[in-house]
Motif scaffolding. Structure first.
Motif, short mmCIF file in Angstrom:
data_model
loop_
_atom_site.label_atom_id
_atom_site.label_comp_id
_atom_site.label_asym_id
_atom_site.label_seq_id
_atom_site.Cartn_x
_atom_site.Cartn_y
_atom_site.Cartn_z
N UNK A 190 0.83 -1.20 0.00
CA UNK A 190 0.00 0.00 0.00
C UNK A 190 0.87 1.25 0.00
N UNK A 191 1.89 1.27 0.85
CA UNK A 191 2.79 2.44 0.89
C UNK A 191 3.47 2.64 -0.46
N UNK A 192 3.87 1.53 -1.09
CA UNK A 192 4.52 1.60 -2.39
C UNK A 192 3.57 2.16 -3.46
N UNK A 193 2.31 1.73 -3.43
CA UNK A 193 1.33 2.21 -4.41
C UNK A 193 1.04 3.69 -4.21
N UNK A 194 0.97 4.13 -2.96
CA UNK A 194 0.73 5.56 -2.69
C UNK A 194 1.86 6.40 -3.28
N UNK A 195 3.10 5.95 -3.08
CA UNK A 195 4.25 6.68 -3.63
C UNK A 195 4.25 6.64 -5.16
N UNK A 196 3.84 5.49 -5.70
CA UNK A 196 3.75 5.36 -7.16
C UNK A 196 2.73 6.34 -7.73
N UNK A 197 1.57 6.45 -7.08
CA UNK A 197 0.53 7.37 -7.53
C UNK A 197 1.03 8.81 -7.48
N UNK A 198 1.78 9.13 -6.43
CA UNK A 198 2.33 10.49 -6.29
C UNK A 198 3.33 10.80 -7.40
N UNK A 199 4.11 9.78 -7.81
CA UNK A 199 5.07 9.98 -8.90
C UNK A 199 4.37 10.10 -10.25
N UNK A 200 3.40 9.22 -10.49
CA UNK A 200 2.74 9.17 -11.79
C UNK A 200 1.77 10.33 -12.00
N UNK A 201 1.25 10.87 -10.90
CA UNK A 201 0.28 11.96 -10.98
C UNK A 201 0.71 13.10 -10.06
N UNK A 202 1.84 13.73 -10.37
CA UNK A 202 2.35 14.81 -9.50
C UNK A 202 1.33 15.94 -9.38
#
Length: 435
Positions: free
Chosen positions: A65-77
């Motif tokens: 979950x933490x990894x996906x949250x960071x991924x979303x932040x990167x992909x959708x700045x």
């Protein structure tokens, strides 16, 4: 009242982790945002809103979950990131501390995402945490998936009154509650009107359906069996002590209830079942499986097993393995035990080393492969009703029969979402499907 201009020209991206129940809830959130004019992001598009529905069944799930949250932040700045689900309910402070998170919603608030999106105007401030106490969750919120698949997931129950020593779900989702048969029937009819062919009944403890409505799970199954337009209903995971012979017998004579059962065993050792505080013993479990085989000999029977729980001494695991060896199941779903903060299992002193957990898991997965191959072999030469699904795999398209046999044929885009009567003649070399 939310200002609708906040949503003007907005695009949302959705991330779902964990169980089918979460997928049904995410779809419902998506429909609620679409009603406000917020469409779902297409592949490669940058979204202004990200909704992440989390799982917390294991420590590995939390990490993912933490990894996906960071991924979303990167992909959708710059996107407004909303995190909800079990991880958000159990540890909202930890979730809100992750970079990019703007809003954390608890279990009782998750389906009201649209209601809180006026906070978009305050983006960049300290993350908002809106989360009630689990003990105060009493309302059932109907959900269903509505993606492009022919199979839909319909939430009929939520929460759990069982308190197994290894599990955090009652703390994340609250007490058992369910919808009424009337509202669930209405949703099933809506899915049928939109072309859905198969519905999987989901929940945390679906056999406990009706505790708050005065109805029973058998009442629900009988009612759904009469819904026109749906080819088949599948029963999701159901506790063995709640899967009565009466339910099994009804499935054997029904028109639309699939001969497919997913039953959590968790351990084939009575000693471990007592440590887990499960509500049955292995004799009852065997009797349920054998009854299924007696009235529905071609049924697919999936069984959940956890390995390496606290207290699972080598002799207990051997006891479990030997119990499973001659149990007539079709497939095992094997999980390695994960320590969860606040669970009663932590009071058990005996622990299993990670390497030993892996070894035990591998033994059970090999046993599962043997049983699955044997089950698929028994289905060769039998006629099956297959619903063809989306997706292409090395030039093949996949579908599932009524008894969950996975069958493939050459890909044909025009066949997606159609029904065929087909007789498979061989098994793929992988053992994973029939041709």
């Amino acid at each position: 009242m939310t200002d609708s201009t906040v949503f003007l020209d907005k695009i949302a991206a959705y991330y779902t982790l964990g169980c089918k129940l979460n997928f049904a809830e995410t779809s419902t959130i998506g429909r609620s945002l679409l009603a406000q004019g917020i469409r779902t992001a297409r592949q490669g598009e940058e979204a202004q809103i990200c909704v992440i529905n989390t799982c917390s069944v294991t420590e590995q799930a939390d990490r993912k979950c933490r990894s996906i949250i960071r991924k979303a932040h990167r992909e959708h700045p710059g996107a407004f990131i909303v995190v909800t689900g079990c991880y958000a309910q159990l540890d909202p402070e930890e979730v809100s501390a992750i970079e990019g998170v703007n809003l954390v919603l608890g279990a009782d608030e998750k389906l009201d995402v649209a209601r809180y999106l006026d906070l978009l105007e305050h983006q960049g401030q300290t993350p908002h945490v809106i989360r009630g106490k689990t003990k105060d969750i009493h309302t059932f919120r109907l959900s269903s998936s509505s993606d492009e698949r022919t199979r839909h997931f319909l939430k009929v129950q939520d929460g759990c009154d069982y308190h197994c020593t290894y599990c955090t779900i009652p703390k994340a989702r609250g007490r058992s509650r369910s919808g009424s048969i009337k509202e669930i029937m209405k949703e099933a009819e809506r899915i049928a009107s939109e072309g859905g062919l198969e519905i999987v009944l989901t929940g945390v403890n679906i056999g406990d359906f009706g505790r708050n409505t005065g109805e029973t799970f058998l009442d629900l199954v009988k009612a759904l069996d009469g819904v026109e337009g749906i080819e088949r209903f599948r029963i999701g995971s159901i506790e063995p002590n709640l899967l009565t012979e009466e339910i099994i017998d009804y499935c054997a004579s029904s028109r639309r209830i699939a001969p497919h059962f997913h039953i959590p065993l968790q351990s084939g050792s009575d000693d471990v079942l007592r440590l887990m505080r499960r509500r049955y013993d292995r004799a009852l479990f065997r009797s349920r499986v054998e009854h299924i085989r007696s009235v529905l000999p071609e049924a697919f029977i999936g069984v959940d097993v956890i390995v390496g729980t606290r207290g699972e001494r080598p002799e207990y695991f051997d006891d479990c393995y030997h119990f499973l060896e001659d149990l007539p199941f079709s497939q095992l779903h094997v999980f390695s035990y994960s320590e969860r903060e606040g669970t009663a299992a932590l009071q058990i002193q005996y622990t299993v080393a990670p390497a030993e957990k892996h070894k035990r898991s591998q033994r059970l997965m090999r046993l599962s492969e043997e049983h699955l191959r044997a089950f698929y072999s028994s289905q060769i030469g039998r006629e099956h009703t297959v619903i063809w699904e989306h997706g292409q795999y090395n030039g093949l398209m996949m579908g599932h029969s009524e008894n969950y046999t996975r069958i493939a044929q050459p890909y044909d885009a025009g066949a997606v979402g159609t029904i065929s009567r087909i007789t498979p003649t061989k098994m793929d070399v992988s053992g994973g499907f029939l041709l």
